[in-house]
Design an enzyme around this catalytic site. Sequence first.
Site, PDB file in Angstrom:
ATOM      1  N   HIS A   1      -1.252   7.146   4.395  1.00  0.00           N
ATOM      2  CA  HIS A   1      -0.232   6.095   4.414  1.00  0.00           C
ATOM      3  C   HIS A   1       1.135   6.511   3.883  1.00  0.00           C
ATOM      4  CE1 HIS A   1      -0.328   1.457   4.824  1.00  0.00           C
ATOM      5  NE2 HIS A   1      -0.263   2.076   5.980  1.00  0.00           N
TER       6      HIS A   1
ATOM      7  N   CYS B   1       0.783  -1.235   0.000  1.00  0.00           N
ATOM      8  CA  CYS B   1       0.000   0.000   0.000  1.00  0.00           C
ATOM      9  C   CYS B   1       0.818   1.291   0.000  1.00  0.00           C
ATOM     10  CB  CYS B   1      -1.009  -0.001   1.132  1.00  0.00           C
ATOM     11  SG  CYS B   1      -0.484  -0.863   2.609  1.00  0.00           S
TER      12      CYS B   1
END
Lengths: 474, 474
Positions: free
Chosen positions: B139, B76
Site C-alpha cells: 500500500h 491505511c
Amino acid sequence: MATVALVLGVSLLFGWAPLGAGATSQPPNIVFLLMDDMGWGDLGVFGEPSRETPHLDQMAAEGMLFPNFYTANPLCSPSRAALLTGRLPIRNGFYTTNGHARNAYTPQEIVGGIPDSEFLLPELLKKAGYVNKIVGKWHLGHRPQFHPLKHGFDEWFGSPNCHFGPYDNKAMPNIPVYRNWEMVGRFYEDFPINHKTGEANLTQIYLKEAVDFIKKQQAHQQPFFLYWAIDATHAPVYASKSFLGTSQRGRYGDAVREIDDSIGKILKLLQDLGIKENTFVFFTSDNGAALISAPKEGGSNGPFLCGKQTTFEGGLREPAIAWWPGHIPAGQVSHQLGNVMDLFTTGLSLAGLKPPSDREIDGIDLLPAIVQGKVIDRPIFYYRGNEMMAVRVGQYKAHYWTWSNSWEEFSQGIDFCPGQNVSGVTTHSQEEHTNLPLLFHLGRDPGERFPIRINMSISSKAEFTVPVQNLLLG
Amino acid sequence: MATVALVLGVSLLFGWAPLGAGATSQPPNIVFLLMDDMGWGDLGVFGEPSRETPHLDQMAAEGMLFPNFYTANPLCSPSRAALLTGRLPIRNGFYTTNGHARNAYTPQEIVGGIPDSEFLLPELLKKAGYVNKIVGKWHLGHRPQFHPLKHGFDEWFGSPNCHFGPYDNKAMPNIPVYRNWEMVGRFYEDFPINHKTGEANLTQIYLKEAVDFIKKQQAHQQPFFLYWAIDATHAPVYASKSFLGTSQRGRYGDAVREIDDSIGKILKLLQDLGIKENTFVFFTSDNGAALISAPKEGGSNGPFLCGKQTTFEGGLREPAIAWWPGHIPAGQVSHQLGNVMDLFTTGLSLAGLKPPSDREIDGIDLLPAIVQGKVIDRPIFYYRGNEMMAVRVGQYKAHYWTWSNSWEEFSQGIDFCPGQNVSGVTTHSQEEHTNLPLLFHLGRDPGERFPIRINMSISSKAEFTVPVQNLLLG
C-alpha cells in the site's frame, strides 16, 4: 423431580451434600459483591482503557467471566429486589403504578418496601444453617417492617437508602446508618462524606465489616452468606484519602480503585483462612453506569448504548465474575445469558435447597454453566417499571418499546445517552414497536446502532413473538 | 551520546550486543503483526463482549498490553508509511495537496508512492544482517520504483493494494498478487474472494508464508524481520471455509477468529522452534475500525468515538500487544502513549542500530517502556492529511480542528460516526478551534463526549500550546 436430581447431582460433584440429605459436610459459603452504578466498561478485563482494576482482573483470570450478564431493572431498588427474590420486579412488587414505564425506587420519603410475602435468599438460606450479613445499601424500604433483619439477614451494617445529602434539617434528616437494629449514626454527621474533596472512608468501614464477619463465621464453623452491597461508585462518588487522586480517571476512578483493592483483600482473606475452595464469590453491579453523572461522577458502559434508567444495553448489561477456586477452572469465559435473579436460584442450589414452588421464579440455577460449562437457553427481559421494553433471545434483541428520557427532562439538560443519538432508537417519547419490533444483532452490533431491516410476514413475526410471550407467562 | 548509551545499556540487559560493537551474539528477530481496519474494541482483552480472541488474549497475558497506543493517521497508506519510516505522514510525503485535511492513500489509479529519499525499517535492518519479508498488503505505491524489494525487503508475498474488486476489465484490471518481483496472479481470478459467501483462503496462504519464512530463516541462523500485514478484516471481509459462520459476530468476527487462530499458530511455532525468547513480536492495527462498513463488515472501537478516517479516538487508538517471553514479564499493562512510528525506532534499537540523524524521526524507542516499565513523556499528534487536528498530552486531548465527514457525504448516507452525535464535536464541516481548543480528559471521558469548559487566560493557553508546537517543530 428433575430439579431434585440436578441439585443432588451437582452437590455430589462438589463434594458436599444438601443438609436435608443427612450429610455432615458443609455447603459452601456465599459472597455476593454487588456494586452500585458500576458499568460493564469499568473493569480492565472488560476493556476499561486505564486498566486500574488489577484485583478484579485477577479474579476473572482465576474464575469465570460473564460478558452477557444482566440486571432485571436499570435502577437500584428494583434490581436489588430482583436479586434477593429471584423474581422480576413486576412479580415482587418493585414497580410503580403512577406512570407507564417508570422505574420504582425507595427514596427517603417513600413508605413502601419489600412485601412480607416475598421470600428473600437469606430467609431460605437459614434453613440450610447459613448465617447472613448485609453490608452496605439495603434500598428495599426504610420503615421498620422492611428492615433487613426482618427479611432473613442476621446482621446488617449499612444504610436503608443512598448516601444523598447533606440534608441537615428536621423535616428531612440525613440518611441513617444501622448496625443490626440500632441506628449508629447518620451520613455526613457521623459518617462524613466531603463533597468538595470526595473524601469518605466508608469503603474501608465496609471492608472491615466484611473481614470481621468472615473471620468470625470461619471460627464458628457455620456456612455464611455475605451480601456486600457497597456504594462508593454511586454519585456523590467517594474514596478514602489514600486513594483520592490516584486514578487516571478522576474521582470515580479513585472509588473504583479502592473497591478493587478491597475485593483483592477479601479474596486474599479467603485464601489465607484456607476457605477459598469452600466459598463461592460472585461480583456484579445493580445497573449500568449513570451517564447523567459522567464523566466526573459516573462510570463507563464500554461499547454499549446509553446507561442507567434505560433498557438499552448500557442500562442493564453488567460486569460479572464468578470465583470459586477448585470448582471453576481458571480463565473461563461463559457465553451464558445471566441475570442477577439467577444469584437467588444459584445461591439456593449451592445450599442444597430448592426454590419455592408456590410462585414463579425467574432466576435460573447457573451452576451447570459455571461448573460444567453448559449454556442454558433462556431469554433476557428488559423491563422499565411495569413495561417489558425489550427481549433478548440468543444474539437478537427486539425492542417492543423505546425510550431514553422525556423531552421535558432532556430539554432541562438531563441526558441518559450523552453523545449518542441513534435515530428512531434513543427516542425521547415512549414509542411502541410491538407490531414490528426494532431488531438488533448484539454480536455484530453491541452498540445497538444498526437496526436490522426485515421484511416480516405475519406468520414469521408470530413465530418470533409467541414463544417469548409463552416464556414470560409460563 | 545519550542515545548510544541507552542502546548499549539495553543491549547488555537483554544479553546481546549491537553488531557494530563487535559482539558475536545475534540480535532478536522482529515480527510485526499489522491488522487492517481492526479496532481497539475487537479483542477480548480490550473488552469485545463475545470474547472470541483467545490467542491474542493469551498473547497479552504473556506479554505487555498497551491501552494507549495510536496510529499516525486514520487511513491505511499513510499509517503504513509512518510505521515503516518512523515519521509523520507530513514528513514522509504521504499526504495529499488537493484538499485540506484529507487523508492520502494509494488506490489503483494513483501514480505516487513512498519516496526514494525515505529510509524504511527493513533497509536499515539489513545493515545489522536481517533478512526481511513482507507478507500481505504493501500500500505504499504500485509502480515499479515503489516495489517493496526496492525499499529494503528481501521477500514479498502479497498485493500492492486493497483486495477491492472484482474489476475484471482491461481498463481496470484486478489487483495483482506478487511473489517477490513476479506477479503470480490476481485477486478474484487466481486468488478467489467470494463476496456472497465471504469465503477466501488468503489468511491461510499468508499464515503459510509466515511459517515457511520463519522456519527457513531459523535454519539459516540469520536474524529476520517479518512484517505480516494481512487484510481479512478490511471490507470486503473474508474468512476460510472452516471459519465461516463460527463467530457470534458475523462475517467480520469469522475473519477475526481466523486471524486469532493464525497468530496463535505463529507464536506456537516460535515456541516450538525454541526461538520465542529471541523474537520480539508486536501486534497492532493500521487505523480504527471502519464504522462505515459496520456492523456486517466493520469492527468495533470499543468505548471510543467514531472510527477510521476521523481524528477522534476511534480513528487512531489501536489495539497493541508486545510479546517477548523472557524479556517482558507476563501480564503487564503499560500506560505509555505509543505510536506505530515507534515500531521503526524500537526495531532499530532491537537491532542495535541508531535512527538516521539527517532527518526528524517522530517514533521513540519503546524498549525502556517495554522492558523496564518506564513511561516516557511524549505527545500524540492526530493528523488528517496535512492538518494536525488534535494533540494528546497526558490524559488531555485538545482538538484544534474537528470534522467527521462532509455534509455532502453524510447526506448520501456515509457516516463515520454512526449512532454518535456529540454536539459541536462530531462536526460535518471542518471547524477550527485553534484559539480555544476543544478539550477532553480521556481518562474520565474516553468517548470524547463531555468537552471541558475552561476559563482560559491568554497566558495559560500559551503555556499549553507553545510546548506542543515546539515539540512538533523541534
